[in-house]
Design an enzyme around this catalytic site. Structure first.
Site, PDB file in Angstrom:
ATOM      1  N   PRO A 221       0.821  -1.217   0.000  1.00  0.00           N
ATOM      2  CA  PRO A 221       0.000   0.000   0.000  1.00  0.00           C
ATOM      3  C   PRO A 221       0.852   1.263   0.000  1.00  0.00           C
ATOM      4  O   PRO A 221       1.884   1.332   0.662  1.00  0.00           O
ATOM      5  CB  PRO A 221      -0.811  -0.112   1.299  1.00  0.00           C
ATOM      6  CG  PRO A 221      -0.778  -1.553   1.657  1.00  0.00           C
ATOM      7  CD  PRO A 221       0.544  -2.063   1.171  1.00  0.00           C
ATOM      8  N   CYS A 222       0.390   2.249  -0.735  1.00  0.00           N
ATOM      9  CA  CYS A 222       1.026   3.569  -0.717  1.00  0.00           C
ATOM     10  C   CYS A 222       0.437   4.429   0.397  1.00  0.00           C
ATOM     11  O   CYS A 222       1.155   5.147   1.077  1.00  0.00           O
ATOM     12  CB  CYS A 222       0.856   4.253  -2.067  1.00  0.00           C
ATOM     13  SG  CYS A 222       1.711   3.411  -3.416  1.00  0.00           S
ATOM     14  N   MET A 223      -0.880   4.370   0.564  1.00  0.00           N
ATOM     15  CA  MET A 223      -1.520   5.050   1.692  1.00  0.00           C
ATOM     16  C   MET A 223      -1.337   4.194   2.936  1.00  0.00           C
ATOM     17  O   MET A 223      -1.698   3.023   2.955  1.00  0.00           O
ATOM     18  CB  MET A 223      -3.011   5.275   1.425  1.00  0.00           C
ATOM     19  CG  MET A 223      -3.716   6.054   2.532  1.00  0.00           C
ATOM     20  SD  MET A 223      -5.498   6.237   2.249  1.00  0.00           S
ATOM     21  CE  MET A 223      -6.088   4.583   2.696  1.00  0.00           C
TER      22      MET A 223
ATOM     23  N   ARG B  61       3.153   6.988   1.959  1.00  0.00           N
ATOM     24  CA  ARG B  61       4.611   6.811   1.961  1.00  0.00           C
ATOM     25  C   ARG B  61       5.192   7.174   0.602  1.00  0.00           C
ATOM     26  O   ARG B  61       6.326   7.656   0.486  1.00  0.00           O
ATOM     27  CB  ARG B  61       4.993   5.367   2.318  1.00  0.00           C
ATOM     28  CG  ARG B  61       4.478   4.371   1.302  1.00  0.00           C
ATOM     29  CD  ARG B  61       5.038   2.968   1.429  1.00  0.00           C
ATOM     30  NE  ARG B  61       4.501   2.165   0.331  1.00  0.00           N
ATOM     31  CZ  ARG B  61       5.015   2.114  -0.887  1.00  0.00           C
ATOM     32  NH1 ARG B  61       6.093   2.818  -1.184  1.00  0.00           N
ATOM     33  NH2 ARG B  61       4.451   1.367  -1.826  1.00  0.00           N
ATOM     34  N   SER B  62       4.401   6.921  -0.450  1.00  0.00           N
ATOM     35  CA  SER B  62       4.813   7.151  -1.834  1.00  0.00           C
ATOM     36  C   SER B  62       3.587   7.582  -2.619  1.00  0.00           C
ATOM     37  O   SER B  62       2.534   6.945  -2.512  1.00  0.00           O
ATOM     38  CB  SER B  62       5.395   5.856  -2.420  1.00  0.00           C
ATOM     39  OG  SER B  62       5.702   5.994  -3.788  1.00  0.00           O
TER      40      SER B  62
END
EC number: 2.1.1.-
Length: 222
Positions: free
Chosen positions: A145-147, A166-167
């Site tokens: 996950p990015c969130m 994070r990204s």
């Protein structure tokens, strides 16, 4: 040093981030070897995440969201609506993960329902926080996950939502992610019985991929 801005609507924040990264971003290659331009730690506070104007794109749920879509942007219409709905659904729909699945089913607890319960029990609660990162699984996977986190606070009769990425692919994903977050906030606010307040999105790595540089340059000309 963080780049922090306040904007009225989601589309305004997206445009400002695109401009910032194309002007000031540092070129970085990611784990897959893709060239990006990156600005670290962008924080965007959206004061009217549900939009206001009558000529904005409409997403219907329990209530009506009037969210402006950048002209010509590829996230719009039914595609944007279906993506936003995934923030509320525990079904992974065949994907390795979805945000809704991580929030509602992956850990064996419905974090969204628990956040709503806490806010109903105490409107000043500081514990209505949800996470998506699963250390045993995600430290061994390339599809993660990015969130990472979503937090809700009720202050002065309004729901304030904060989310951490994070990204963050700013050109291709920030806008639909912000709309999905607004969709999620609207649901929580309705369940608790308060108005939707500001939404704040913190992106630790805010970047644009080389494949989108040309389109991003066109955005700057608007």
């Amino acid at each position: 040093m963080a780049y922090s801005i306040e904007v009225n609507e989601i589309a305004d924040g997206w445009k400002k981030l695109v401009e910032k990264i194309m002007h000031d971003g540092r070129e970085i290659r990611d784990e897959r070897g893709s060239l990006t331009r990156e600005v670290m730690n962008t924080v965007v506070t959206i004061k009217k995440p549900l939009g206001k104007s009558d000529d904005f794109y409409h997403i219907r749920r329990g209530s009506l969201l009037n969210i402006k879509v950048p002209e010509g942007y590829f996230w719009s219409g039914e595609k944007l609506e279906k993506y936003s709905e995934q923030f509320l659904s525990g079904d992974r729909k065949g994907f390795v993960y979805t945000y809704g699945n991580r929030l509602r089913a992956h850990f064996g607890v419905d974090q969204l329902d628990e956040a709503i319960r806490r806010l109903k029990n105490c409107t000043e609660s500081r514990r209505a926080t949800m996470v998506t990162w699963d250390p045993p699984e995600d430290t061994a996977s390339d599809e993660v996950p990015c969130m990472i986190l979503v937090d809700f606070k009720i202050r002065d009769g309004r729901l304030f939502t904060t989310a951490l990425w994070r990204s963050h692919d700013i050109y291709g994903a920030w806008f639909p992610n912000a709309v999905g977050l607004a969709y999620l906030a609207d649901h929580v606010a309705a369940e608790v019985g308060v108005e939707v307040g500001h939404i704040t999105i913190h992106s630790i790595s805010a970047h644009i991929y080389e494949v989108n540089f040309k389109e991003a340059e066109e955005v700057i000309k608007w």
